[in-house]
Design an enzyme around this catalytic site. Structure first.
Site, PDB file in Angstrom:
ATOM      1  CD  GLU A   1       7.677   1.441   7.070  1.00 43.86           C
ATOM      2  OE1 GLU A   1       6.749   1.120   6.428  1.00 43.86           O
ATOM      3  OE2 GLU A   1       7.894   0.876   7.781  1.00 43.86           O
ATOM      4  CG  ASN A   2      10.812   3.700   1.429  1.00 39.52           C
ATOM      5  OD1 ASN A   2      11.680   3.019   1.562  1.00 39.52           O
ATOM      6  ND2 ASN A   2      10.241   4.467   0.345  1.00 39.52           N
TER       7      ASN A   2
ATOM      8  CG  HIS B   1       0.443   2.036   8.735  1.00 44.24           C
ATOM      9  ND1 HIS B   1      -0.482   1.320   8.976  1.00 44.24           N
ATOM     10  CD2 HIS B   1       1.452   2.027   8.566  1.00 44.24           C
ATOM     11  CE1 HIS B   1       0.431   0.129   9.331  1.00 44.24           C
ATOM     12  NE2 HIS B   1       2.055   0.534   8.630  1.00 44.24           N
ATOM     13  CD  GLU B   2       3.304   3.761   5.244  1.00 46.42           C
ATOM     14  OE1 GLU B   2       4.645   3.333   5.690  1.00 46.42           O
ATOM     15  OE2 GLU B   2       2.481   2.836   5.079  1.00 46.42           O
TER      16      GLU B   2
ATOM     17  N   GLY C   1       0.907  -1.088   0.181  1.00 45.54           N
ATOM     18  CA  GLY C   1      -0.022   0.065   0.225  1.00 45.54           C
ATOM     19  C   GLY C   1       0.763   1.816  -0.429  1.00 45.54           C
TER      20      GLY C   1
HETATM   21 ZN    ZN Z   1       3.807  -0.147   8.040  1.00 45.23          ZN
END
Ligand code: ZN
Ligand code: NAG
Ligand code: NAG
Length: 965
Positions: free
Chosen positions: A352-353, A385-386, A349
């Site tokens: 999170e870099n 979330h990220e 989806g």
């Molecule tokens: Zn995550």
């Protein structure tokens, strides 16, 4: 990662908006949601209750003979910094291959003397310097090590370097590699994504490193604990922009091999884990926040998407969510910038870099004219979330993947708090119930579930790590952290987080470290608990499953038992806690306030829980605890009577809970199915989303079991009876469907109303819906159908139409400039009742020009959710298994395929087919092994359920629908 890793990732099994007459629509009901709201959610849990569950692929970790045959770095050297230069080619070479070239210098320190260096390298061609793949230099006066030999060990993705004499502990060295690799379209490591703009094909070079693909971009010590500083340089064509985790100065013009190119050098990163790196080279455009404050926030996407304003919503909400998180963690954003970019091909989806978050388009872009409220919620949730990971996960990182649940469960939980802040009217803190908690319970009630926390030694190989990205990790992780935050209070919870982040910033942790800090906060605040956080929580994370708490309101006895949906299933793994939990049981009774009873043993007594004959008792208020509740039959009857008379006296979450608990308790044989069905009788007065959501997803199971049989008639009649007042309610409050209700959850319920009404044959519904579609066909450039309804409307119109409607929708899907619109059409195309159209559509999934690989399981599962399509989809999977398997989407991809296709299986004949499938493909099941086993388990349970309940269910529906006439 955002849900939807290979999984969870894309598998929105979204549009399982089935067709086939009423039946399908009902099925669709619950699933419309998963589509509308949970794009990129794991699996169609509501429909099938089967999720990719975890069992180690290789159960016995054999001790490797040689270090390079193991899967872990020995830890005798530690990287300090890397200088990496990469040059991706956005045009194919003379062999038609897209490649990248690069070099990497890593400075590392020797921790313990060793004559062996292991560093990860996967699918890279390393240049040789003399006899060896590397150049090795001593720094700070250390002598240059003498290399004996080097080789690649593909099974463990190591580059092995043997020395003639050991490196000295404390010495610093430099290791240089020069390499090339393929910029393939496999969505892992450094890869390429393609899209079309004004008829021209464009290529984007981008990355997905988590969990183990940084080693596919350059040789590196590819474990989360191997944090280092990265100096990244990208070489790229003049018309493109290069992005990475940190800021860069302006690109420099250079000439290489006669070509005019740009070189972009990025500032050194913070100390970070390699799985959080990202590089992108593209022709995208961006928008940024009007005034740059301390942090530069930008949203990147295809030029057209940015021009159309599709990034605006993300930009606006990023600001609010960051503000929320800084306050929640009491810690400022750890970096100077936050880039977020929407990619046409992306398996998860989102990812999170650190400082450069990558998204699937549907998870970042929003177009008010084309996107539904569910699409909008998905964007807000994934962003939240990220961003939550920027601290929890990135600044402080788990030591090893066995603690992934902490990372992902946490981000999932906090994403709801972040969205609640950014969109205060949405009641996000309630929506975590249907979105995560009920799903997690469905999966975790299977004997094949697994504990949240895995043992480090069980998680070694990349495929074992990948298997952890499942709904237990995300949704149950979120559920138990929510429970914990609730019983110690959110204030104390966030205080503990703050000191935890502060102590461990830029380093790595195990879950005990979090417990320690929460305990400190609990002690400081003087919160009274029956035991330490560690003792209470270990029961929830180290053993699988959860309890059903039974309260006898006649005696005040209260007890717990491991809840399993299939009462005959056998739990093979023993638990050191005997499958008992320390359970925070909140409760209230008629007219009283909320109270707390800590159930610390198998059984207890609380005489306050006794009730009089007309009273009721309700436990697990707002479903804050991760458990189900059962009562004596008197109390069940009193609760049902209360719902029938004044349902609003029961909190809305608990109205949903009563339904969901009752149906699940019935499946597990704690109460009768007729008692469970009776919890839906009050719905003719209910207009709230959550209870309807719980009811439709549970009735959905009954529909799946009976929609091919004669039992179906009275069921449909009951749904029509209960759904008619809801349809009329929305007809009234929306001025005959011209307006959209203001509240977010009313918008969801409006879709339920229409799906349920059309599906069960409420007068006027089908005409309304197909009329809208016909208007659109007459004027293709002017689609006036409200985005919230589109999935439902498209599906019903295609189900009742023929080739003309199908081809129209297909063409509109090709033209759709926004991914979420394409997804809605993609789902609806599976609703047709014409077998030849279904077959043609299924075959399109083998042609990436027609259906992107990432979408193949969505299409197949959509087709399968249609009762006509299901046998065709099953045949299709069986005859094309090898190809689908090679799509390489991993466990989630395969689980969603199989889960969707086998969800109606309820006969011995179908069970045998599954067994046959398992035997025929024994060698080619890989990550799908678990899914097949689960499908078999579920099918067995379905067979038993149908045998035992068929008569009672039929009679109940018959009675309910005839007595009222
Ligand atoms: Zn995550
Ligand atoms: C790495 O590659 C870049 C681009 O080809 C080149 O400019 C640079 O000199 C190389 N680094 C080393 C140490 O060879
Ligand atoms: C936030 O953190 C600072 C510095 O650690 C501390 O002094 C302050 O009390 C914290 N605020 C809250 C509300 O916890």
């Amino acid at each position: 990662m955002g849900k939807g890793y290979f999984l969870s990732k894309p598998l929105a099994l979204a549009g399982i908006v089935a067709a086939v007459g009423a039946a399908a629509t009902i099925i669709a009901l619950s699933v419309v949601y998963s589509k509308e709201k949970a794009k990129n959610k794991h699996l169609p849990v509501v429909a099938t209750e089967r999720i990719d569950s975890f069992v180690p692929v290789y159960t016995t970790p054999s001790t490797p003979k040689e270090p390079w045959q193991g899967h872990r770095l020995p830890g005798n050297v530690k990287p300090i910094n890397y200088h990496v230069t990469l040059w991706p080619r956005l045009e194919p070479n003379s062999d038609g291959l897209y490649i990248f070239t690069g070099n990497c210098t890593v400075i590392f320190k020797c921790i313990t003397a060793t004559d062996l260096i292991l560093i990860h390298s996967n699918k890279l061609n390393l240049k040789k310097f003399g006899d060896h793949h590397v150049k090795l230099t001593g720094l700070n006066g250390a002598p240059n090590p003498s290399i004996k030999t080097t080789w690649l060990e593909p099974p463990t993705t190591f580059l092995v370097i043997q020395l003639n004499s050991p490196l000295k502990a404390g010495g610093t060295y430099e290791l240089f590699t020069d390499f090339d690799g393929e910029l393939s379209n496999d969505m892992g490591g450094f890869y390429r994504s393609e899209y079309e703009e004004n008829g021209v094909k464009k290529v984007v070079a981008t990355t997905q490193m988590q969990p183990t693909d940084a080693r596919k971009a350059f040789p590196c010590f590819d474990e989360p604990v191997m944090k280092a500083v990265f100096h990244i340089t990208l070489i790229h064509p003049p018309n493109t922009v290069a992005l990475s985790n940190s800021l860069s100065s302006d690109p420099e013009s250079i000439k290489v091999e006669g070509q005019d190119l740009l070189k972009t050098s990025f500032d050194p990163t913070e100390i970070m884990s390699p799985y959080l790196l990202a590089f992108v080279v593209c022709e995208f455009a961006f928008i940024k926040a009007p005034k740059d404050e301390d942090v530069l926030v930008r949203i990147w996407a295809r030029k057209k998407a940015i021009e159309e304003g599709q990034g605006n919503y993300a930009l606006e909400k990023t600001g609010s969510v960051l503000a929320f998180l800084e306050n929640y963690y009491n810690s400022s954003y750890p970096l100077k910038k936050s880039d977020q970019i929407a990619l046409p091909d992306f398996s998860a989806g989102a990812m999170e870099n650190w400082g450069l978050i990558t998204y699937k388009e549907t998870s970042l872009l929003y177009n008010p004219k084309m996107s539904s409220n569910g699409d909008k919620e998905e964007v807000a949730k994934v962003i939240s979330h990220e961003l939550a990971h920027m601290w929890f996960g990135n600044l402080v990182t788990m030591k090893w993947w066995n603690d992934l649940w902490l990372n992902e469960g946490f981000a999932t939980y906090v994403s709801y708090l972040g969205v609640d802040y950014a969109e205060p009217t949405w009641t996000m803190k309630d929506l975590i119930i249907p979105n995560e908690i009920l799903n997690a319970m469905a999966v975790d009630a299977m004997a094949s579930s697994h504990p949240l926390s895995a043992r480090e030694e069980d998680i070694m190989r990349p495929e074992q790590i990948s298997q952890l990205f499942d709904s237990i990790t995300y949704s149950k992780g979120a559920a138990v952290l929510r429970m914990l935050s609730d019983f110690i209070t959110e204030k104390v919870f966030s205080k503990g987080l703050h000191t935890y982040l502060d102590e461990f910033k830029h380093s790595n942790t195990v879950y005990h470290d979090l417990w320690k800090h929460l305990q400190m906060a609990v002690d400081e605040a003087g919160v009274k608990l029956p035991d330490t956080i560690e003792v209470i929580m270990n029961r929830w994370i180290l053993q699988m499953g959860f309890p059903v708490v039974t309260i006898n309101t006649q005696t005040g006895q209260i007890s717990q038992k491991h809840f399993l949906t299939d009462p005959e299933s056998v739990v093979e793994t023993p638990s050191e806690f005997n499958y008992e939990w320390i359970v925070p049981v909140t409760w209230m009774k008629t007219g009283g306030d909320e109270q707390m009873h800590w159930l610390v043993d198998k059984e207890g007594t609380n005489t306050d829980m006794k009730i009089g004959s007309n009273e009721w008792l309700l436990a697990n208020i707002n479903m804050k605890g991760f458990f189900r509740v059962n009562y004596d039959s008197q109390n069940w009857e009193n609760l049902i009577a209360k719902l029938d008379s004044d349902h609003k006296d029961i909190p809305v979450i608990n109205r949903a809970q009563i339904i969901d608990d009752a149906f699940n308790l019935a499946r597990a044989k704690y109460i009768s199915i007729t008692m469970a069905l009776s919890t839906t009788k009050f719905l003719d007065k209910e207009v709230e989303h959550l209870p309807w959501q719980a009811a439709t997803s549970n009735l959905n199971y009954i529909m799946l079991m009976f929609d091919r049989s004669e039992q179906y008639g009275p069921i449909k009649a009951y749904l029509r009876k209960q759904g008619t007042p809801l349809f009329q309610h929305f007809t009234r409050i929306t001025d005959n469907w011209k307006k959209i209700p203001e509240r977010h959850t009313d918008q969801y319920n409006q879709v339920t109303a229409i799906s349920l009404a059309c599906g069960s044959g409420v007068k006027g519904c089908d005409e309304l819906v197909t009329g809208w579609f016909r208007e659109w066909m007459a004027e293709p450039d002017n689609n006036k159908i409200n985005p919230n309804f589109r999935s439902t409307v498209y599906c019903r119109a295609i189900a009742s139409g023929g080739e003309e409607e199908w081809d129209f929708a297909w063409n509109m899907m090709q033209k759709a400039s926004i991914a979420s619109e394409a997804m809605k059409l993609m789902g609806a195309l599976g609703c047709t009742k014409h077998p030849w159209l279904i077959s043609r559509y299924l075959h399109y999934t083998l042609n990436p020009e027609k259906i992107r690989k990432q979408d193949a399981p969505i299409v197949i599962a959509n087709v399968a959710s249609n009762a006509v399509g299901q046998p065709l989809a099953w045949d299709f999977i069986r005859s094309n298994w090898e190809k689908l398997y090679e799509y390489g989407g991993g466990a989630f991809f395969l689980a969603s395929l199989l889960g969707g296709v086998t969800s109606r299986f309820s006969s011995e004949f179908e069970y045998k087919q599954l067994m046959q499938f398992k035997d025929d493909n024994a060698a080619k099941l890989g990550a799908a092994t678990m899914s097949v086993m689960q499908a078999m388990e579920v099918t067995k349970a379905n067979i038993n359920w149908v045998a035992e309940n068929k008569e009672q269910v039929y009679e109940w529906f018959l009675k309910e629908t005839t007595s009222s006439r």
